[in-house]
Enzyme design. Structure first.
Site, mmCIF file in Angstrom:
data_model
loop_
_atom_site.group_PDB
_atom_site.id
_atom_site.type_symbol
_atom_site.label_atom_id
_atom_site.label_comp_id
_atom_site.label_asym_id
_atom_site.label_seq_id
_atom_site.Cartn_x
_atom_site.Cartn_y
_atom_site.Cartn_z
ATOM 1 N N ASP A 1 0.792 -28.327 44.793
ATOM 2 C CA ASP A 1 2.397 -28.399 44.871
ATOM 3 C C ASP A 1 2.859 -29.398 43.828
ATOM 4 O O ASP A 1 3.562 -28.964 42.942
ATOM 5 C CB ASP A 1 3.001 -28.642 46.343
ATOM 6 C CG ASP A 1 2.249 -27.638 47.052
ATOM 7 O OD1 ASP A 1 1.887 -26.519 46.755
ATOM 8 O OD2 ASP A 1 2.445 -27.993 48.370
ATOM 9 N N CYS B 1 13.497 -6.656 66.420
ATOM 10 C CA CYS B 1 13.277 -7.066 68.009
ATOM 11 C C CYS B 1 14.681 -7.719 68.410
ATOM 12 O O CYS B 1 15.661 -7.030 68.783
ATOM 13 C CB CYS B 1 12.197 -8.075 67.871
ATOM 14 S SG CYS B 1 11.481 -8.613 69.436
ATOM 15 N N TYR B 2 14.687 -8.990 68.517
ATOM 16 C CA TYR B 2 15.848 -9.609 69.145
ATOM 17 C C TYR B 2 17.094 -9.179 68.200
ATOM 18 O O TYR B 2 18.325 -8.871 68.784
ATOM 19 C CB TYR B 2 16.004 -11.181 68.908
ATOM 20 C CG TYR B 2 17.140 -11.815 69.228
ATOM 21 C CD1 TYR B 2 17.270 -12.269 70.705
ATOM 22 C CD2 TYR B 2 18.063 -12.083 68.499
ATOM 23 C CE1 TYR B 2 18.561 -13.054 71.308
ATOM 24 C CE2 TYR B 2 19.100 -12.835 68.942
ATOM 25 C CZ TYR B 2 19.425 -13.263 70.208
ATOM 26 O OH TYR B 2 20.434 -13.752 70.858
ATOM 27 N N GLU C 1 6.824 -6.732 59.749
ATOM 28 C CA GLU C 1 6.387 -7.684 58.919
ATOM 29 C C GLU C 1 4.956 -8.063 58.987
ATOM 30 O O GLU C 1 4.188 -8.825 58.343
ATOM 31 C CB GLU C 1 7.290 -9.001 58.831
ATOM 32 C CG GLU C 1 7.157 -9.731 60.018
ATOM 33 C CD GLU C 1 7.889 -9.264 60.951
ATOM 34 O OE1 GLU C 1 8.341 -9.829 61.931
ATOM 35 O OE2 GLU C 1 8.560 -7.986 61.128
ATOM 36 N N LYS D 1 3.400 -20.862 49.441
ATOM 37 C CA LYS D 1 2.261 -21.548 48.621
ATOM 38 C C LYS D 1 1.728 -20.647 47.681
ATOM 39 O O LYS D 1 1.217 -20.900 46.512
ATOM 40 C CB LYS D 1 1.429 -21.846 49.754
ATOM 41 C CG LYS D 1 0.105 -22.693 49.321
ATOM 42 C CD LYS D 1 0.736 -24.223 49.150
ATOM 43 C CE LYS D 1 -0.659 -24.878 48.832
ATOM 44 N NZ LYS D 1 -0.493 -26.599 48.561
ATOM 45 N N HIS E 1 7.699 -5.396 65.017
ATOM 46 C CA HIS E 1 7.691 -6.251 63.826
ATOM 47 C C HIS E 1 6.897 -5.606 62.809
ATOM 48 O O HIS E 1 5.854 -5.617 62.859
ATOM 49 C CB HIS E 1 6.982 -7.580 64.156
ATOM 50 C CG HIS E 1 7.916 -8.536 65.374
ATOM 51 N ND1 HIS E 1 8.817 -9.212 64.621
ATOM 52 C CD2 HIS E 1 7.863 -8.581 66.473
ATOM 53 C CE1 HIS E 1 9.201 -9.908 65.565
ATOM 54 N NE2 HIS E 1 8.768 -9.333 66.839
#
Length: 539
Positions: free
Chosen positions: A244, A96-97, A187, A394, A185
């Site tokens: 966590d 993209c950018y 992703e 996570k 994109h």
């Protein structure tokens, strides 16, 4: 804790670096790459050239971003960047950018698009190419676009290898320079062959070997903790009851044994029966040395009358530090030596969100949260940080917990914010019995989700106490009571999220149970906002 450079050295020749230009999807790129068993790290686009070189990447990805490359002061790559990548034979992919930046920096031209492209768009590969390889067939595919500018003139040596149905450039390549670009994109899941595209680029074009395993991460972290914490040193860990901090403590406990001392701080902002439940897990299942410190009065006293969410977060952070200091001082008296290390369950998104991208007017993204594990320790504590999860997401932490044999029911617990229910009570947490009201409503909501067999499908679910009163009718009487908002989201890493689509009958059942069981509540609403534009938490 472990340096990025150290991990990069161990995987030399197989490291992917993502430079962040501010896209909401940047860190999803990093996560997707790791999902392919490839080492991947993210740096802000204005990181020093030295920090880029220190990682010795084989592939560099330039992310998307909210800026226009022709704007004054638009973020860019360091001077000499493309000379460096060509000399080192580093494959570069602009997304993209990132594509538009490649075009502009290398002598092409980018202009505002005559027809902007947002959302699902169909593209067509125009010729055989190294970038697409076998993925060029079938020639058409649906991808996710998000751009208002377009490349109208390519730099010398580049060719268009895919176009949108509107005729805009969708993909470019320069094989000789090893530089490539995608206007869409890959992703995001909306791009139907996006992950395959990333895999093909990294393995076939970039020459990466997929050799990254979480078992290696675990072994490495245990070794690092042992090397960092001397044989006569002690460490303390504040356990929140979440995944966590628990996984972090378990790693450190494996490394240094009984020289780790954990404390669980009940700050009065916990969920329903949280102290009782987590202490049982720590003692019976995990066999961690944990001291419970009840600091409810201390926290709530400081929060009385405070409604501003940022102030609440900062007060809570400061009080946690004070409690840790008290715990450390007591240990010093017992041990004859002050603990030198503090274990924290800091995750990669914590680091990312605490450190903004270029062009935001700050040193990297806008401040999303001010109470992360990252930073905040006063100098006089003289505690060195041990953060074994600092470069993990996570879902990776949960998988690491499985390797450590942390009980699955514990690993599947939904995330809980550091400031606790303070960010789920809108306004003063000490007014109108707000905390007890919220705890009960939240417990009902979560139990209903579990009974329906939906808990593991949802990333995070919780109730929010609203500071408004609404008119209702209960027991044939007119009431003027508070409202509860419910929120449930799906996500892979917490960086982006969508609201969970409950059946209307389920929501009606939850609403009825809350209104009939929780005193002072006469209305329940459901939050249907994704992230972005909203954050996961309300404050």
């Amino acid at each position: 804790m472990a340096s990025v450079e150290g991990t990069a050295r161990k995987h030399e020749g197989n490291v992917v670096l993502v430079l962040d230009f501010g896209s909401q999807y940047t860190h999803l790129i990093t996560r997707r790459i790791r999902g392919l068993s490839i080492v991947s790290f993210c740096l802000p686009a204005n990181a020093s050239f030295e920090s880029i070189k220190a990682l010795n990447p084989s592939v560099i990805i330039l992310s998307g971003g909210p800026h226009s490359v022709h704007e004054e002061g638009a973020p860019t790559v360091p001077e000499g960047f493309f000379d460096y990548t060509q000399e080192q034979k580093i494959a570069v992919l602009g997304i993209c950018y990132g594509l538009q930046l490649i075009v502009k920096v290398l002598g092409g031209e980018v202009k505002p698009a005559a027809s902007q492209e947002y959302g699902r768009m169909r593209i067509k590969t125009t010729k055989s190419s190294r970038l697409f390889g076998e993925l060029a067939e079938p020639t058409e595919q649906v991808v996710w676009m998000s751009h208002g500018d377009e490349a109208v003139k390519l730099p010398e040596g580049f060719s268009v290898v895919a176009s949108s149905t509107q005729g805009n450039v969708a993909a470019i390549e320069n094989i000789a320079s090893n530089v490539y670009g995608l206007q869409y994109h890959p992703e995001v899941t909306h791009s139907e062959r996006g992950i395959e595209m990333l895999r093909h680029f990294l393995l076939e074009v970039g020459g990466i070997t997929a050799d990254w395993k979480l078992q290696d991460v675990l072994t490495e972290q245990v070794e690092l903790v042992r090397s960092m914490v001397g044989p006569d040193d002690y460490a303390i860990c504040a356990l929140s009851g979440g995944v966590d901090s628990t996984v972090a403590a378990t790693i450190v406990h494996r490394a240094i044994g009984d020289r780790l001392f954990c404390c669980f701080v009940d700050n009065g902002l916990m969920r329903y029966k949280e102290q009782e439940r987590v202490m049982e897990t720590f003692n019976k299942d995990l066999h961690l040395p944990v001291t419970c410190m009840d600091a409810t009065e201390q926290f709530l006293g400081k929060l009385k009358g405070v409604s501003d969410p940022e102030k609440k977060r900062k007060i809570i952070g400061a009080e946690f530090i004070a409690v840790f200091d008290e715990f450390s001082t007591k240990l010093e008296k017992e041990l004859g030596k002050r603990p030198a290390f503090l274990v924290q369950g800091t995750l990669y998104p914590d680091v990312i969100e605490s450190c903004p991208p270029p062009g935001s007017g700050k040193s990297h993204s806008h401040t999303i949260k001010s109470h992360h594990n990252v930073g905040g320790l006063p100098a006089e504590m003289k505690l060195k940080l041990v953060e074994p999860l600092k470069w993990l997401f996570k879902d990776e932490v949960r998988k690491l917990g499985e390797l450590l044999e942390v009980p699955s029911h514990f690993l599947k617990r939904h995330p809980f914010p550091g400031p606790g229910l303070a960010v789920r009570v809108m306004g003063d947490v000490t007014q109108d019995n707000a905390l007890d009201t919220l705890r009960l409503a939240d417990e009902i909501f979560i139990n209903c989700i579990k009974e329906a067999g939906l808990y593991d499908e949802i990333w995070q679910a919780f109730a929010v106490y609203l500071p408004v009163k609404t008119v209702g009718v209960q027991g044939d009487k007119r009431t003027h009571s508070h409202a509860i908002a419910l929120r449930a989201i799906t996500s892979q890493d917490g960086m982006t999220a969508d609201w969970y689509h409950f059946d209307s009958k389920f929501l009606a059942e939850v609403s009825s149970k809350i209104c009939n069981s929780v005193r002072g509540i006469n209305r329940v609403v459901y939050d249907i906002t994704s992230k972005p534009p909203a954050t996961v938490e309300w404050e």
